[in-house]
Design a protein around this motif. Structure first.
Motif, PDB file in Angstrom:
ATOM      1  N   LEU A   5       0.848  -1.199   0.000  1.00 22.26           N
ATOM      2  CA  LEU A   5       0.000   0.000   0.000  1.00 22.26           C
ATOM      3  C   LEU A   5       0.880   1.244   0.000  1.00 22.26           C
ATOM      4  O   LEU A   5       1.756   1.379   0.855  1.00 22.26           O
ATOM      5  N   VAL A   6       0.622   2.127  -0.947  1.00 19.46           N
ATOM      6  CA  VAL A   6       1.310   3.423  -0.968  1.00 19.46           C
ATOM      7  C   VAL A   6       0.245   4.510  -0.866  1.00 19.46           C
ATOM      8  O   VAL A   6      -0.666   4.577  -1.699  1.00 19.46           O
ATOM      9  N   GLY A   7       0.338   5.319   0.176  1.00 19.10           N
ATOM     10  CA  GLY A   7      -0.641   6.382   0.369  1.00 19.10           C
ATOM     11  C   GLY A   7      -0.385   7.551  -0.562  1.00 19.10           C
ATOM     12  O   GLY A   7       0.725   7.737  -1.079  1.00 19.10           O
ATOM     13  N   SER A   8      -1.421   8.336  -0.792  1.00 21.10           N
ATOM     14  CA  SER A   8      -1.253   9.567  -1.562  1.00 21.10           C
ATOM     15  C   SER A   8      -2.374  10.540  -1.206  1.00 21.10           C
ATOM     16  O   SER A   8      -3.311  10.181  -0.485  1.00 21.10           O
ATOM     17  N   ASP A   9      -2.229  11.753  -1.695  1.00 21.84           N
ATOM     18  CA  ASP A   9      -3.193  12.814  -1.363  1.00 21.84           C
ATOM     19  C   ASP A   9      -4.359  12.795  -2.345  1.00 21.84           C
ATOM     20  O   ASP A   9      -4.550  13.728  -3.123  1.00 21.84           O
ATOM     21  N   LEU A  10      -5.154  11.723  -2.261  1.00 16.37           N
ATOM     22  CA  LEU A  10      -6.221  11.521  -3.251  1.00 16.37           C
ATOM     23  C   LEU A  10      -7.365  12.527  -3.113  1.00 16.37           C
ATOM     24  O   LEU A  10      -8.201  12.610  -4.009  1.00 16.37           O
ATOM     25  N   ASP A  11      -7.402  13.278  -2.012  1.00 16.81           N
ATOM     26  CA  ASP A  11      -8.460  14.297  -1.890  1.00 16.81           C
ATOM     27  C   ASP A  11      -8.208  15.504  -2.778  1.00 16.81           C
ATOM     28  O   ASP A  11      -9.118  16.293  -3.020  1.00 16.81           O
ATOM     29  N   VAL A  12      -6.975  15.662  -3.237  1.00 18.62           N
ATOM     30  CA  VAL A  12      -6.652  16.810  -4.101  1.00 18.62           C
ATOM     31  C   VAL A  12      -6.070  16.384  -5.454  1.00 18.62           C
ATOM     32  O   VAL A  12      -6.196  17.108  -6.443  1.00 18.62           O
ATOM     33  N   MET A  13      -5.466  15.225  -5.513  1.00 13.69           N
ATOM     34  CA  MET A  13      -4.859  14.768  -6.779  1.00 13.69           C
ATOM     35  C   MET A  13      -5.943  14.548  -7.843  1.00 13.69           C
ATOM     36  O   MET A  13      -6.924  13.858  -7.589  1.00 13.69           O
ATOM     37  N   PRO A  14      -5.779  15.111  -9.043  1.00 14.90           N
ATOM     38  CA  PRO A  14      -6.786  14.864 -10.087  1.00 14.90           C
ATOM     39  C   PRO A  14      -6.873  13.384 -10.456  1.00 14.90           C
ATOM     40  O   PRO A  14      -5.865  12.666 -10.447  1.00 14.90           O
ATOM     41  N   ALA A  15      -8.077  12.954 -10.783  1.00 15.90           N
ATOM     42  CA  ALA A  15      -8.319  11.551 -11.135  1.00 15.90           C
ATOM     43  C   ALA A  15      -7.434  11.112 -12.299  1.00 15.90           C
ATOM     44  O   ALA A  15      -6.938   9.974 -12.327  1.00 15.90           O
ATOM     45  N   GLN A  16      -7.241  12.004 -13.270  1.00 18.65           N
ATOM     46  CA  GLN A  16      -6.421  11.663 -14.441  1.00 18.65           C
ATOM     47  C   GLN A  16      -5.003  11.276 -13.995  1.00 18.65           C
ATOM     48  O   GLN A  16      -4.433  10.300 -14.492  1.00 18.65           O
ATOM     49  N   LEU A  17      -4.440  12.029 -13.070  1.00 19.32           N
ATOM     50  CA  LEU A  17      -3.104  11.727 -12.559  1.00 19.32           C
ATOM     51  C   LEU A  17      -3.121  10.418 -11.766  1.00 19.32           C
ATOM     52  O   LEU A  17      -2.203   9.589 -11.890  1.00 19.32           O
ATOM     53  N   TYR A  18      -4.157  10.217 -10.978  1.00 20.84           N
ATOM     54  CA  TYR A  18      -4.307   8.970 -10.209  1.00 20.84           C
ATOM     55  C   TYR A  18      -4.307   7.756 -11.141  1.00 20.84           C
ATOM     56  O   TYR A  18      -3.624   6.759 -10.886  1.00 20.84           O
ATOM     57  N   LEU A  19      -5.044   7.864 -12.223  1.00 21.70           N
ATOM     58  CA  LEU A  19      -5.133   6.727 -13.158  1.00 21.70           C
ATOM     59  C   LEU A  19      -3.786   6.490 -13.852  1.00 21.70           C
ATOM     60  O   LEU A  19      -3.363   5.350 -14.035  1.00 21.70           O
ATOM     61  N   LYS A  20      -3.099   7.573 -14.207  1.00 21.87           N
ATOM     62  CA  LYS A  20      -1.790   7.420 -14.860  1.00 21.87           C
ATOM     63  C   LYS A  20      -0.759   6.852 -13.884  1.00 21.87           C
ATOM     64  O   LYS A  20       0.090   6.046 -14.260  1.00 21.87           O
ATOM     65  N   LEU A  21      -0.812   7.289 -12.630  1.00 26.48           N
ATOM     66  CA  LEU A  21       0.123   6.772 -11.625  1.00 26.48           C
ATOM     67  C   LEU A  21      -0.062   5.271 -11.460  1.00 26.48           C
ATOM     68  O   LEU A  21       0.910   4.523 -11.342  1.00 26.48           O
ATOM     69  N   GLY A  22      -1.329   4.849 -11.445  1.00 26.66           N
ATOM     70  CA  GLY A  22      -1.611   3.419 -11.335  1.00 26.66           C
ATOM     71  C   GLY A  22      -0.941   2.630 -12.446  1.00 26.66           C
ATOM     72  O   GLY A  22      -0.492   1.491 -12.243  1.00 26.66           O
ATOM     73  N   GLU A  23      -0.830   3.262 -13.623  1.00 23.10           N
ATOM     74  CA  GLU A  23      -0.168   2.572 -14.745  1.00 23.10           C
ATOM     75  C   GLU A  23       1.347   2.528 -14.583  1.00 23.10           C
ATOM     76  O   GLU A  23       1.972   1.531 -14.921  1.00 23.10           O
ATOM     77  N   VAL A  24       1.938   3.613 -14.075  1.00 22.78           N
ATOM     78  CA  VAL A  24       3.407   3.624 -14.003  1.00 22.78           C
ATOM     79  C   VAL A  24       3.942   2.864 -12.793  1.00 22.78           C
ATOM     80  O   VAL A  24       5.101   2.471 -12.777  1.00 22.78           O
ATOM     81  N   SER A  69     -16.421  12.618 -17.891  1.00 23.68           N
ATOM     82  CA  SER A  69     -16.338  13.579 -16.802  1.00 23.68           C
ATOM     83  C   SER A  69     -15.012  14.337 -16.893  1.00 23.68           C
ATOM     84  O   SER A  69     -14.155  14.002 -17.708  1.00 23.68           O
ATOM     85  N   ASP A  70     -14.884  15.355 -16.060  1.00 25.67           N
ATOM     86  CA  ASP A  70     -13.694  16.226 -16.114  1.00 25.67           C
ATOM     87  C   ASP A  70     -12.588  15.658 -15.220  1.00 25.67           C
ATOM     88  O   ASP A  70     -12.216  16.255 -14.214  1.00 25.67           O
ATOM     89  N   LEU A  71     -12.067  14.510 -15.622  1.00 20.98           N
ATOM     90  CA  LEU A  71     -11.100  13.798 -14.784  1.00 20.98           C
ATOM     91  C   LEU A  71      -9.754  14.510 -14.671  1.00 20.98           C
ATOM     92  O   LEU A  71      -8.947  14.148 -13.815  1.00 20.98           O
ATOM     93  N   ASP A  72      -9.509  15.510 -15.515  1.00 24.67           N
ATOM     94  CA  ASP A  72      -8.242  16.262 -15.378  1.00 24.67           C
ATOM     95  C   ASP A  72      -8.247  17.186 -14.163  1.00 24.67           C
ATOM     96  O   ASP A  72      -7.192  17.628 -13.726  1.00 24.67           O
ATOM     97  N   VAL A  73      -9.418  17.484 -13.635  1.00 23.56           N
ATOM     98  CA  VAL A  73      -9.500  18.372 -12.468  1.00 23.56           C
ATOM     99  C   VAL A  73     -10.205  17.722 -11.278  1.00 23.56           C
ATOM    100  O   VAL A  73      -9.970  18.095 -10.128  1.00 23.56           O
ATOM    101  N   MET A  74     -11.076  16.755 -11.508  1.00 21.30           N
ATOM    102  CA  MET A  74     -11.798  16.111 -10.419  1.00 21.30           C
ATOM    103  C   MET A  74     -10.829  15.346  -9.506  1.00 21.30           C
ATOM    104  O   MET A  74     -10.029  14.559  -9.988  1.00 21.30           O
ATOM    105  N   PRO A  75     -10.908  15.586  -8.187  1.00 24.84           N
ATOM    106  CA  PRO A  75     -10.022  14.830  -7.299  1.00 24.84           C
ATOM    107  C   PRO A  75     -10.285  13.320  -7.375  1.00 24.84           C
ATOM    108  O   PRO A  75     -11.428  12.880  -7.555  1.00 24.84           O
ATOM    109  N   ALA A  76      -9.208  12.551  -7.213  1.00 27.54           N
ATOM    110  CA  ALA A  76      -9.301  11.089  -7.288  1.00 27.54           C
ATOM    111  C   ALA A  76     -10.295  10.542  -6.266  1.00 27.54           C
ATOM    112  O   ALA A  76     -11.039   9.601  -6.552  1.00 27.54           O
ATOM    113  N   GLN A  77     -10.327  11.151  -5.073  1.00 27.06           N
ATOM    114  CA  GLN A  77     -11.248  10.684  -4.030  1.00 27.06           C
ATOM    115  C   GLN A  77     -12.697  10.769  -4.515  1.00 27.06           C
ATOM    116  O   GLN A  77     -13.492   9.850  -4.308  1.00 27.06           O
TER     117      GLN A  77
END
Lengths: 403, 403
Positions: A107-126, B110-118
């Motif tokens: 498990l690696v934690g991250s700031d998912l309350d602010v990180m954009p979903a697009q970045l979250y999905l790309k991180l999951g890939e890398v 959806s606007d996944l480039d800005v929507m938080p991952a949470q």
């Protein structure tokens, strides 16, 4: 108080996060948000900070590496490319980021309350070998307790906003618009080093210098996650100042702050040119009584929830339950909030926050009452929780400002 | 030009998104970001806008419903609770949000480039019957072409920043700090209705009124996604103004904008008290030549990539390839950007943007040259692409401002 952080400031911050990571069973934490990157590295350049549960953290810098190398207090290196970031992490932290084939997926934690979903999905890939999970609770908890350096910065912001408020009050006259008054106060904070906005963690929330709003305009509800909104300049800026002239005998809400060296202060004073109606003046006195009551309870061991509930009770006893912290459907369900690098830090003085207060926490307490068609009255101070009680960080004199 | 949007403004916007949704095979688009919510509803209150590929959109409002009902131009209803949001969507749009058991799982953008991952992860739980996919490309493409109303707002912002710049230049003198000069310019924009910040879509990016920076401070690199950063006030605000006094015979970069009725302008002028060195003056003339060259190509059919590549070529021919749009590792790889509700809109004048320009697009074009230790020179105008060419929206006179 020096504005240079002491040696040990950054290792202390990293150490406190590492304790929490270990308790939570996380192999580390990848911090992606600018404020968090600064908190753990001392630099706010673009990139990512990785804090392993055990060992040295690293700041991977996309831009500007030149500048991050000057500013950062932790190991700092170039982020080669986002595509290669997974390999870079795997090489530096093989236990946190094993190859995908390894199969264990720490498990690696991250700031998912602010990180954009697009970045979250790309991180999951890398980093396919790790499971990225939400560590925002840990991060917000670590940041809720401030160091002496941080308290010094908040105190300095308190001096700045107090001086700017004095300049605003000196210029205030009937017929001046809310916007004109705010422009004077903002000039005062800006000249003294306000960065121009107060950072806010909540999605879609924005605040620059606070709210100046008078009479019925102040009582207009808004999306803003606070007890008062204000009319604003247009539907695209639907809170705080409007172009409405400030009149006599109406409450003027001066909910103000600024950001100095990254740290925010938040305070509210109520002013009036002439005098308030007996009803509004009485409500203002209740807000004073609630802030005094809160001060009496403000010490390590008290819970944020208790402070909120006793304020609700006091408002209800005064017959003002329906006006407390907004009106009707637009009431907010808190009495105050943590404050530091962001204006909406933890703890929130609200139900559900049952972990006891600790020395070093900084809290803005803001009992306010909204009267549709008439205005908002109230008071707000920022406090430090000390070993035995509290210290008021707000510097502005505390009274109903009758001009 | 009226500042009240005409009838048809909102249905036109929704219609253009619906065309793109249909082409992309998406059942609809859930818009979560404040700017997007305003764009499609006319209100920026807190909640979500759902635009189905066919049929009426709905604004689901968390707070303030009272205010959203006054402002919104589309069907507007209360968001009952986040937990119940899935059921609410399923009831209103059964084709987009079938029950999970149905098994087909339509694509919902959806606007996944800005929507938080949470939020993304929670949405996935409340609408298990749909697959939430990234629609940011569609949303940014729709917004890249402006209506007459929007162009009017950008033009108004151009008037405001031009007036404020004049006030700043009138006050400018040697020895004044960058911060003092910026405070005067910001007072000018704010009094005229600047909301206090220019919204920026990029994660961790912030800009309030732009950059005022002189001499070697302007040439300091920064995280900021632009050709110039500036020293800034501290590591927590590491771009734009510093407390460095402005000296004689050094370039003063005045990269300024404001946000009026939600719309942003962006422009740059270079000033000097005294005169620039021959090397910097020559570079300034190259930035003028590049902006003229860009204007000659600025018409429907040209591609953003072409405009960028020909600017790169011109900089290289002048022997300034290494100074163009930043220096060394800190160069940015674009010549300009779309502008509207946000400062970093599409298209970007950069490689990879090969869709031809269309009438109604608004672009900030900003050729600049960075000389470490000496400063930044350049120019920036905001343009409208017209049927046959372009119209300059920037109002400030265009010249090297020698004082």
């Amino acid at each position: 108080m020096s504005n240079v952080p002491p040696n040990g400031e950054w290792s202390e911050r990293v150490g406190r996060l590492q304790e929490k990571l270990a308790s939570a069973g996380m192999a580390g934490c990848l911090v992606t948000q600018n404020v968090g990157i600064y908190y753990f590295s001392g630099s706010m350049q673009a990139g990512y900070v990785f804090v392993p549960a055990v060992g040295e953290p690293t700041f991977y810098v996309r831009r500007s590496l030149v500048r991050a190398l000057e500013e950062s207090k932790i190991r700092t290196t170039e982020l080669l490319s986002f595509r290669a970031f997974g390999e870079q992490l795997r090489a530096d932290y093989p236990q946190s980021f094993p190859a995908a084939e390894a199969g264990e997926r720490p498990l690696v934690g991250s700031d998912l309350d602010v990180m954009p979903a697009q970045l979250y999905l790309k991180l999951g890939e890398v980093v396919p070998g790790a499971r990225i999970v939400d560590a925002s609770t840990l991060l917000r908890t670590v940041r809720s307790v401030k160091s002496a350096y941080e308290i010094g910065r908040i105190s300095e912001a308190a001096e700045v906003v107090a001086a700017a408020l004095e300049e605003g009050l000196a210029a205030l006259k009937s017929g001046m618009t809310e916007l004109e008054l705010m422009a004077i106060i903002e000039l005062g904070t800006r000249r003294r080093g306000h960065i121009g906005l107060m950072r806010m963690r909540g999605y879609n929330q924005e605040i620059m210098t606070g709210i100046v709003s008078a009479g019925e305009a102040a009582a207009e509800p808004s999306y803003f996650d606070g007890p008062a909104g204000g009319r604003g300049l247009s539907p695209t800026s639907p809170k705080s100042v409007s172009r409405r002239p400030i009149g006599r005998d109406e409450p003027i809400l001066l909910d103000l702050g600024c950001c100095i060296d990254g740290y925010v202060i938040d305070q509210t004073r109520t002013a009036v040119i002439g005098q308030l109606s007996p009803e509004l003046e009485a409500a203002y006195r209740v807000s004073e009584a609630i802030i005094r009551q809160t001060e009496r309870s403000l010490r390590p061991g008290a819970t944020p929830e208790q402070l909120y509930v006793q304020a609700l009770d006091a408002a209800a006893e005064a017959g003002l339950a329906g006006n407390f912290m907004g009106f009707g459907k637009d009431q907010v369900k808190f009495l105050g909030h943590g404050i530091g690098l962001e204006i909406d830090e933890w703890p929130v003085l609200a139900r559900g926050f049952r972990d006891p207060l600790e020395p070093g926490m900084t809290l803005a307490v803001e009992p306010k009452f909204t009267f549709p068609g008439q205005g908002v009255v109230g008071i707000e101070n920022t406090y430090l929780v000390t070993e035995n009680g509290f210290r008021t960080l707000t510097k502005s004199p505390e009274r109903l400002l009758a001009l």
